[in-house]
Design a protein around this motif. Structure first.
Motif, short mmCIF file in Angstrom:
data_model
loop_
_atom_site.label_atom_id
_atom_site.label_comp_id
_atom_site.label_asym_id
_atom_site.label_seq_id
_atom_site.Cartn_x
_atom_site.Cartn_y
_atom_site.Cartn_z
N GLY A 181 1.17 -1.70 0.06
CA GLY A 181 -0.13 0.30 0.22
C GLY A 181 0.59 0.90 -0.27
O GLY A 181 2.26 1.03 0.28
N PHE A 182 0.39 2.31 0.05
CA PHE A 182 0.80 3.62 -0.32
C PHE A 182 0.49 4.53 1.07
O PHE A 182 -0.50 4.10 1.99
CB PHE A 182 0.12 4.08 -1.32
N ALA A 210 -15.06 1.92 -9.91
CA ALA A 210 -14.95 1.58 -10.76
C ALA A 210 -13.64 0.27 -10.06
O ALA A 210 -13.01 0.02 -11.04
CB ALA A 210 -14.79 2.42 -12.16
N VAL A 211 -13.10 1.22 -8.97
CA VAL A 211 -12.15 0.88 -8.62
C VAL A 211 -12.16 -0.40 -8.28
O VAL A 211 -11.50 -1.30 -7.99
CB VAL A 211 -11.34 2.41 -7.76
N ARG A 212 -13.59 0.00 -7.25
CA ARG A 212 -14.07 -1.33 -6.20
C ARG A 212 -14.07 -2.66 -7.56
O ARG A 212 -13.57 -3.92 -7.02
CB ARG A 212 -15.37 -1.49 -5.64
N THR A 251 -5.11 -3.14 1.78
CA THR A 251 -5.68 -1.30 1.38
C THR A 251 -7.20 -1.65 1.06
O THR A 251 -7.88 -2.64 0.94
CB THR A 251 -5.10 -1.13 -0.08
N HIS A 252 -8.14 -0.72 0.96
CA HIS A 252 -9.23 -1.04 1.35
C HIS A 252 -10.06 0.34 -0.16
O HIS A 252 -9.35 1.58 -0.12
CB HIS A 252 -9.75 -0.45 1.95
N PRO A 253 -10.15 -0.23 -1.59
CA PRO A 253 -10.87 -1.73 -1.32
C PRO A 253 -9.29 -2.05 -1.92
O PRO A 253 -8.21 -1.30 -1.99
CB PRO A 253 -12.09 -1.38 -3.04
#
Length: 333
Positions: free
Chosen positions: A128-129, A161-163, A213-215
């Motif tokens: 993750g970042f 869209a990310v999900r 990360t989320h998502p």
């Protein structure tokens, strides 16, 4: 008329190959070789390093080689020569991806010098970042960098869209993890700690205990049950970052090479502003999922790379094969 000595040509070409080997490649397979004949440098795909199961068509191999070609182009310009490039110059020699010659003398602009300076500094991230967002102005600059190569970089702004991208990545990862041969192919490119190999993914190149990360975008399991990995940065890095997809309007071998050049141009520009990229191409290695993304999310464009962009304190060192392992030089009689 240009005047350059044999020694200057040899030095420039060798510098170009030295830069080329620092290109990103799938699992750090470094699937390329180079040959020099006079002032001509040939870039070839090394099919022995192609992933037979996950990259049967060689798409990711050619994207990797395209990134190496971008490094060659930048190096020639940085050293004062306009690169003359022919992509796929001989249909009877499919492994020959490009030839490059030193053209007219030029003066490198500031942007070229900036990108060239990032070639050995750029790193792939596998976690993750931080919560620090990538500025919109920089994201738009990265879009422009891809566009300059005729490729589209689309930041995914929609949370839905990310999900979808995250869910398809996890689904593909889960399916691939159940395939024993697929898994063996991947972990053959994983290095144990203190390995002396100059290829593959080193144990310090991913977190020991990755936090989702989320998502959540699934990472490759290079450790595969071993207590390998790095403790650096993993406890504070839980942001997804900025998700983006690199696409092309067609899906030919030339498009894959072009996509690789655009990808590297984007990555080097991002690196100059301390932005790293994490890649998630699992779904693109599955025909039906790749087609679903193309038709349902990407307006018919062909996805070549899915990435997340963000900030990290990760400063792990990269590993690359020496030039002597990848370069063949024809000696004059």
């Amino acid at each position: 008329m240009n005047t350059r000595t044999t020694e200057e040509v040899a030095s420039t070409i060798r510098a170009a190959v030295q830069a080329a080997v620092w290109a990103p490649s799938v699992h750090n397979t470094q699937p390329w070789s180079f040959a020099v004949d006079g002032e001509e440098l040939a870039l070839r795909a090394d099919s022995d390093r192609k992933l037979r199961l996950s990259d049967a068509m060689g798409r990711e191999m050619l994207i990797s080689c395209g990134a190496a070609l971008m490094n060659i182009r930048l190096t020639l310009r940085a050293l004062g020569w306009e690169p003359q490039v022919r992509v796929l110059p001989d249909p009877d020699r499919p492994a020959l991806l490009a030839t490059v010659r030193m053209g007219e003398a030029v003066t490198a602009d500031e942007h070229t010098r900036m990108l060239h300076a990032e070639i050995e500094r750029r790193r792939t991230h596998r976690a993750g970042f931080t919560e620090l967002p990538v500025p919109d102005r920089l994201v738009e600059a990265l879009v422009s960098q891809a566009g300059a190569e005729g490729v589209r970089l689309t930041p995914v702004r929609s949370e839905a869209a990310v999900r979808v991208l995250a869910a398809l990545t996890c689904a593909a990862q889960d399916v691939q993890a159940q395939d024993r041969l697929f898994t063996l192919e991947m972990i053959s490119w994983a290095q144990p700690p203190d390995s002396s190999r100059k290829e593959g993914v080193p144990a310090r190149g991913y977190p020991r205990e990755p936090r989702p990360t989320h998502p959540h975008f699934a990472q490759r399991d290079y450790a595969h049950g071993h207590p390998w990995g790095s403790d650096t940065d993993q406890f504070n890095a839980t942001s997804t970052g900025t998700v983006a997809v690199l696409t092309t309007s067609a899906d030919t071998r030339e498009d894959w090479i072009t996509a690789g050049q655009a990808l590297q141009r984007v990555l080097l520009h991002a690196s100059a502003y301390d932005v790293h990229a994490a890649f998630h191409t699992q779904a693109l290695e599955t025909f039906h999922l790749r087609e679903f993304l193309r038709q349902e999310l990407l307006s018919g464009e062909h996805p070549q790379t899915i990435m997340r962009l963000g900030y990290t304190s990760d400063d792990s060192e990269g590993v690359r094969r020496p030039v002597t392992d990848v370069l063949q030089e024809r000696r004059p009689n």
